[in-house]
Design a protein around this motif. Sequence first.
Motif, PDB file in Angstrom:
ATOM      1  N   THR A   1       0.861  -1.173   0.000  1.00 32.21           N
ATOM      2  CA  THR A   1       0.000   0.000   0.000  1.00 32.21           C
ATOM      3  C   THR A   1       0.905   1.233   0.000  1.00 32.21           C
ATOM      4  OG1 THR A   1      -1.854   1.098   1.086  1.00 32.21           O
ATOM      5  CG2 THR A   1      -0.224   0.094   2.518  1.00 32.21           C
ATOM      6  N   ASP A   2       0.442   2.348  -0.585  1.00 34.12           N
ATOM      7  CA  ASP A   2       1.394   3.423  -0.851  1.00 34.12           C
ATOM      8  C   ASP A   2       1.163   4.710  -0.063  1.00 34.12           C
ATOM      9  OD1 ASP A   2      -0.842   4.281  -2.103  1.00 34.12           O
ATOM     10  OD2 ASP A   2      -0.011   4.249  -4.130  1.00 34.12           O
ATOM     11  N   SER A   3       0.310   4.628   0.982  1.00 37.85           N
ATOM     12  CA  SER A   3       0.158   5.817   1.817  1.00 37.85           C
ATOM     13  C   SER A   3      -0.154   5.402   3.250  1.00 37.85           C
ATOM     14  CB  SER A   3      -0.968   6.702   1.287  1.00 37.85           C
ATOM     15  OG  SER A   3      -2.213   6.073   1.528  1.00 37.85           O
ATOM     16  N   LEU A   4       0.045   6.307   4.175  1.00 39.72           N
ATOM     17  CA  LEU A   4      -0.253   6.018   5.572  1.00 39.72           C
ATOM     18  C   LEU A   4      -1.742   5.808   5.785  1.00 39.72           C
ATOM     19  CD1 LEU A   4       1.930   8.386   7.783  1.00 39.72           C
ATOM     20  CD2 LEU A   4       2.253   5.970   7.295  1.00 39.72           C
ATOM     21  N   SER A   5      -2.552   6.633   5.121  1.00 41.28           N
ATOM     22  CA  SER A   5      -3.997   6.516   5.364  1.00 41.28           C
ATOM     23  C   SER A   5      -4.524   5.161   4.875  1.00 41.28           C
ATOM     24  CB  SER A   5      -4.753   7.678   4.716  1.00 41.28           C
ATOM     25  OG  SER A   5      -4.474   7.704   3.335  1.00 41.28           O
ATOM     26  N   ASN A   6      -4.025   4.697   3.715  1.00 37.90           N
ATOM     27  CA  ASN A   6      -4.437   3.365   3.261  1.00 37.90           C
ATOM     28  C   ASN A   6      -3.930   2.278   4.204  1.00 37.90           C
ATOM     29  OD1 ASN A   6      -5.767   4.345   1.037  1.00 37.90           O
ATOM     30  ND2 ASN A   6      -4.018   4.094  -0.338  1.00 37.90           N
ATOM     31  N   ALA A   7      -2.709   2.444   4.684  1.00 35.44           N
ATOM     32  CA  ALA A   7      -2.134   1.464   5.612  1.00 35.44           C
ATOM     33  C   ALA A   7      -2.995   1.365   6.869  1.00 35.44           C
ATOM     34  CB  ALA A   7      -0.708   1.854   5.974  1.00 35.44           C
ATOM     35  N   LYS A   8      -3.418   2.520   7.379  1.00 36.97           N
ATOM     36  CA  LYS A   8      -4.222   2.523   8.597  1.00 36.97           C
ATOM     37  C   LYS A   8      -5.526   1.770   8.411  1.00 36.97           C
ATOM     38  CE  LYS A   8      -2.364   6.877  10.364  1.00 36.97           C
ATOM     39  NZ  LYS A   8      -2.617   8.321  10.511  1.00 36.97           N
ATOM     40  N   SER A   9      -6.215   2.029   7.299  1.00 37.56           N
ATOM     41  CA  SER A   9      -7.503   1.342   7.152  1.00 37.56           C
ATOM     42  C   SER A   9      -7.309  -0.156   6.900  1.00 37.56           C
ATOM     43  CB  SER A   9      -8.371   2.008   6.080  1.00 37.56           C
ATOM     44  OG  SER A   9      -7.702   2.017   4.857  1.00 37.56           O
ATOM     45  N   LEU A  10      -6.226  -0.526   6.197  1.00 35.06           N
ATOM     46  CA  LEU A  10      -5.941  -1.957   6.017  1.00 35.06           C
ATOM     47  C   LEU A  10      -5.664  -2.648   7.350  1.00 35.06           C
ATOM     48  CD1 LEU A  10      -3.657  -2.097   2.842  1.00 35.06           C
ATOM     49  CD2 LEU A  10      -5.740  -3.455   3.222  1.00 35.06           C
ATOM     50  N   LEU A  11      -4.902  -1.965   8.196  1.00 33.24           N
ATOM     51  CA  LEU A  11      -4.533  -2.555   9.485  1.00 33.24           C
ATOM     52  C   LEU A  11      -5.747  -2.773  10.391  1.00 33.24           C
ATOM     53  CD1 LEU A  11      -1.225  -0.616  10.075  1.00 33.24           C
ATOM     54  CD2 LEU A  11      -1.453  -3.116  10.048  1.00 33.24           C
TER      55      LEU A  11
END
Length: 327
Positions: A56-66
């Motif tokens: 994933t290429d952004s922090l916001s996407n990483a957060k929702s994936l986590l």
Amino acid sequence: KIQRVKRIVKKTYSAGADIVDIHQKEKILHVEDDHAYFENIRALLKDTKYKYIKNTDSLSNAKSLLLKKDFDLIVLDYLLPDGDAFELLDFLRLKKLNLPVIILTGQGSESIASRILRHGAGDYLSKTKLDKESLLESIEFVLEKHYLNQDKERAMVVMGDLSAKDELTGIYNRRYFTEALIREISGAQRYQKKLALCMIDLDHFKMVNDSYGHVVGDAVLKKIADIIKNAVREYDIPCRYGGEEFSLILPDTDRDGAEIVCERIRNDVADYVFKYDHISFQITLSAGVTFLKKSKDSNSKQSDMLIKQADAALYKAKNMGRNRVLF
Ligand code: GH3
Ligand code: MG
Ligand code: MG
Ligand code: MG
Ligand code: MG
């Protein structure tokens, strides 16, 4: 959360044949905005057991994936379009997501590495020097560290009162010591830090029991554990190794540092006057200290070696007349 604990049980107790799952795969989340670099990591891990990687290429996407999915490890680029690694580490802590994180730093960011480690990352790697071997080593390192910690928590939950502390003295017990020493050896090697081990044995302790009885003997052990605890730094690890023997792991400590701590303990104990009812007496201790050396042996083999060397120095201290610290 429950699913996560089950996975860890499988991993930790792989020796118990009935619950082994050798096909278990660690799921990696790779947060990276440079797509070419993502392919690079994927290629490095291609023929390894770590094939499950989500990019994933952004922090916001990483957060929702986590929040949606169950991952076992995060490989995190230090700089992303919408923030830096510190922000994701804060997020993990806030959401109580206990996940090991490896940070990849670009050129020139090595100086922030130690700050990142103190902020809760498990390890860091420089992008410019990254190869398959160092990546795999780092993954194994952070996962091992993570599972060791998890296991302790899990054991406490499952077995209720089984703890890392010694019942009589309240300092760490032998079981914890064994675990902690291996973990500290691993960390010391990885970050090229010094590590000292000190083994302590009280002098003529049989005489205390014989003269004043076991109840007094036990009270003395408790007091000496307190003295040791008060003489060491916050991140030193004092343990009751057995009966009237103590062990002390001193991370990031050189010869001078170890001498200061151990001599302080020796002096504090020797100066203390034990008073019970109408009796009063004093006690001394002997100690042997040794340091971790560069080695290619396994961590547990090095741990055995360290204990053996410290014991040998302790034996020498006894033979030379007791009440002394030998290296
Ligand atoms: P030295 O070490 O100086 O050679 O002499 P020592 O008399 O201390 O000998 P050793 O280390 O072999 O002593 C072990 C003694 O410690 C045996 C036992 O009487 C005492 N001891 C061990 N564990 C306990 C404990 O939990 N409580 C009490 N009260 N005594 C203990
Ligand atoms: Mg970047
Ligand atoms: Mg002994
Ligand atoms: Mg002895
Ligand atoms: Mg003794």
